[in-house]
Motif scaffolding. Structure first.
Motif, PDB file in Angstrom:
ATOM      1  N   VAL A 187       0.951  -1.224   0.038  1.00  0.00           N
ATOM      2  CA  VAL A 187      -0.004   0.018  -0.017  1.00  0.00           C
ATOM      3  C   VAL A 187       0.941   1.245   0.044  1.00  0.00           C
ATOM      4  CG1 VAL A 187      -1.557   1.372   1.278  1.00  0.00           C
ATOM      5  CG2 VAL A 187      -1.976  -1.379   0.936  1.00  0.00           C
ATOM      6  N   ALA A 188       2.011   1.256   0.637  1.00  0.00           N
ATOM      7  CA  ALA A 188       2.910   2.312   0.617  1.00  0.00           C
ATOM      8  C   ALA A 188       3.512   2.622  -0.630  1.00  0.00           C
ATOM      9  CB  ALA A 188       3.859   2.213   1.876  1.00  0.00           C
ATOM     10  N   GLU A 191       0.956   4.345  -2.857  1.00  0.00           N
ATOM     11  CA  GLU A 191       0.695   5.637  -2.252  1.00  0.00           C
ATOM     12  C   GLU A 191       1.880   6.500  -2.929  1.00  0.00           C
ATOM     13  OE1 GLU A 191      -1.619   7.165  -0.811  1.00  0.00           O
ATOM     14  OE2 GLU A 191      -2.301   6.205   0.914  1.00  0.00           O
ATOM     15  N   ASP A 192       3.083   5.807  -2.998  1.00  0.00           N
ATOM     16  CA  ASP A 192       4.254   6.661  -3.321  1.00  0.00           C
ATOM     17  C   ASP A 192       4.094   6.599  -4.803  1.00  0.00           C
ATOM     18  OD1 ASP A 192       6.907   7.557  -2.870  1.00  0.00           O
ATOM     19  OD2 ASP A 192       7.456   6.038  -4.404  1.00  0.00           O
ATOM     20  N   GLY A 195       1.727   9.460  -5.731  1.00  0.00           N
ATOM     21  CA  GLY A 195       2.410  10.643  -5.891  1.00  0.00           C
ATOM     22  C   GLY A 195       3.202  11.102  -6.872  1.00  0.00           C
ATOM     23  N   VAL A 228      -7.140   3.439  -1.035  1.00  0.00           N
ATOM     24  CA  VAL A 228      -6.386   4.400  -1.869  1.00  0.00           C
ATOM     25  C   VAL A 228      -6.569   4.654  -3.191  1.00  0.00           C
ATOM     26  CG1 VAL A 228      -3.871   4.927  -2.529  1.00  0.00           C
ATOM     27  CG2 VAL A 228      -4.385   3.590  -0.500  1.00  0.00           C
ATOM     28  N   ARG A 231      -9.857   7.208  -2.869  1.00  0.00           N
ATOM     29  CA  ARG A 231      -9.424   8.727  -2.692  1.00  0.00           C
ATOM     30  C   ARG A 231      -8.832   9.327  -3.895  1.00  0.00           C
ATOM     31  NH1 ARG A 231      -6.453   6.545   1.687  1.00  0.00           N
ATOM     32  NH2 ARG A 231      -4.541   7.364   0.700  1.00  0.00           N
ATOM     33  N   HIS A 232      -8.194   8.790  -4.687  1.00  0.00           N
ATOM     34  CA  HIS A 232      -7.779   9.340  -5.884  1.00  0.00           C
ATOM     35  C   HIS A 232      -8.354   9.172  -7.125  1.00  0.00           C
ATOM     36  CE1 HIS A 232      -3.226   9.951  -4.591  1.00  0.00           C
ATOM     37  NE2 HIS A 232      -3.743   9.023  -3.573  1.00  0.00           N
TER      38      HIS A 232
END
Length: 427
Positions: A187-188, A191-192, A195, A228, A231-232
């Protein structure tokens, strides 16, 4: 080399691979067995690449095909088609997607291609997130999102594809983590990645990677991804070409192992639902499916004859609880295979769920893939009367086991015994 093999080589592309040193011509089948042109009988543990889902020559399906062929074989989507509407109604309900719309294609490749068309049009973006080690088809768009180099022959693409961790649990930088920490790390990573991107259209993922060697993440990974993605505004496409229709035993769809945040935005299917007929399709909520602003049809998708076969096949699957059989017999088979391979230094892992099982082979004493051993076991199993598949992101070193969902306990035991002998003979 047989005359038919020579003729095949004379007219077929070099990249159109055949199994075995002396390729088989399969002439007929019944139940879980097939016969070759020399009269040899085989227990089929691959089902035409997970496509003969219920059984060879299933009477209910062959009867439906014959009766429909006697009425009309083809009409196209330009005319009302009763079997297609009936099948779409059933799939829309089974999909779990609210206000679902269904579009039929002729293959899983075409289904995934359509899903990509819908997602990119809906989001006005050509960026796609895909999983490492994945496989989604052989069209120009689907090879460009395939994260398995052995099946992606070109980097030229209309899409910009970014690859995410998580499809392979026991290899890679997060392999030593606990399931909880593995999910957290993936998940991290997602997320990265988000970004550093502008506006991805969708994440496409197989709940269990098929060609990749029947690998899968811990249950719940895609639910965590979904949080995630939502949210995007990024869509989630679940590629159920190999995992759908109860094959995994625990669930009817692979995505249901990750169901905390509900169904995917788009679901693709194919292979087993036609039991050998060319059927694929896409399910999406109406808002996504209806986003195209140009005409589109399918000449062969949802044809009366393939829909008649699919309706009969789906009815048989549900009425005979083949998902339950996949869970029960598949559970027995995977434990039996773990038992017979436990002492083999060439077997790195036996994994899977339901009747979707992979055996990963390595060079003894190492973690290095051994495709030569996989090929040798395939040959030895054939000599013993058992047909298997191959796959894996590490040089096709995984034996793929996916028999028809009507497999009996006796047949599971027989296949495991043949495979044990094949491993011994090849080792």
């Amino acid at each position: 080399m047989t005359g038919l093999h020579e003729r095949h080589l004379a007219v077929s592309p070099e990249w159109l691979a055949l199994y075995y040193r002396h390729p088989l011509e399969l002439t007929h089948g019944e139940g879980r067995h097939v016969w070759d042109a020399d009269g040899n009988r085989y227990l089929d543990f691959f089902g035409g690449i997970l496509t003969t889902m219920t059984a060879h020559a299933l009477p209910e399906v062959t009867k439906a095909v014959a009766e429909q062929a006697g009425r009309i074989i083809h009409s196209s989507t330009l005319y009302l088609n009763r079997p297609m509407v009936e099948m779409a109604e059933r799939i829309a309900t089974l999909s779990g997607i609210p206000d679902a719309r269904v579009f039929f294609t002729t293959s899983g490749t075409e289904a995934n291609d359509t899903a990509l068309l819908l997602a990119t049009a809906y989001r006005r973006s050509n960026q796609i997130l895909a999983m490492r080690n994945s496989y989604h088809g052989r069209s120009f768009s689907t090879v460009s999102i395939t994260g398995n180099q052995a099946w992606s022959p070109t980097s030229l693409s209309p899409l910009q594809t970014l690859y995410v961790h998580g499809g392979v649990r026991s290899r890679g930088p997060y392999a030593e983590l606990s399931d909880e920490r593995f999910i957290h790390a993936c998940v991290a990573d997602l997320e990265d990645l988000l970004g550093h991107t502008r506006r991805p259209a969708a994440l496409i993922a197989e709940p269990v990677q098929g060609v990749g060697g029947f690998t899968s993440p811990p249950d719940g990974l895609f639910a965590a991804f979904r949080e995630v993605l939502d949210r995007h505004g990024v869509l989630w496409i679940s590629d159920e070409v190999q995992t759908g229709w109860g094959r995994t035993g625990d669930h009817f769809w692979g995505w249901q192992a990750h169901a905390e945040h509900g169904p995917p935005d788009i679901l693709t299917f194919a292979k087993g639902i036609g039991n050998g007929m060319s059927v694929g399709g896409v399910v999406a909520r109406a808002e996504v499916m209806n986003c195209l602003d140009a005409n589109s049809i399918s000449t062969f998708g949802g044809s009366p004859i393939t829909m008649a076969a699919s309706l009969a096949n789906l009815s048989y699957l549900l009425e005979h609880d083949l998902q339950g059989n996949a869970r029960r017999v598949g559970g027995l088979l995977i434990e039996r295979l773990r038992g017979v391979t436990a002492a083999s230094p060439a077997v790195r892992e036996v994994r899977g769920r339901g009747l979707m099982i992979g055996i990963e082979l390595v060079k003894p004493g190492t973690d290095e893939a051994d495709p030569e051993a996989a090929a040798a076991v395939l040959e030895a199993a054939r000599a013993g009367g058992l047909l298997l598949g191959k796959g894996g992101g590490h040089n096709t070193s995984v034996l793929r086991i996916a028999p028809p969902l009507t497999l009996t306990v006796a047949e599971a035991e027989e296949g495991a015994a043949i495979l044990a002998d094949a491993l011994h003979a090849a080792g």
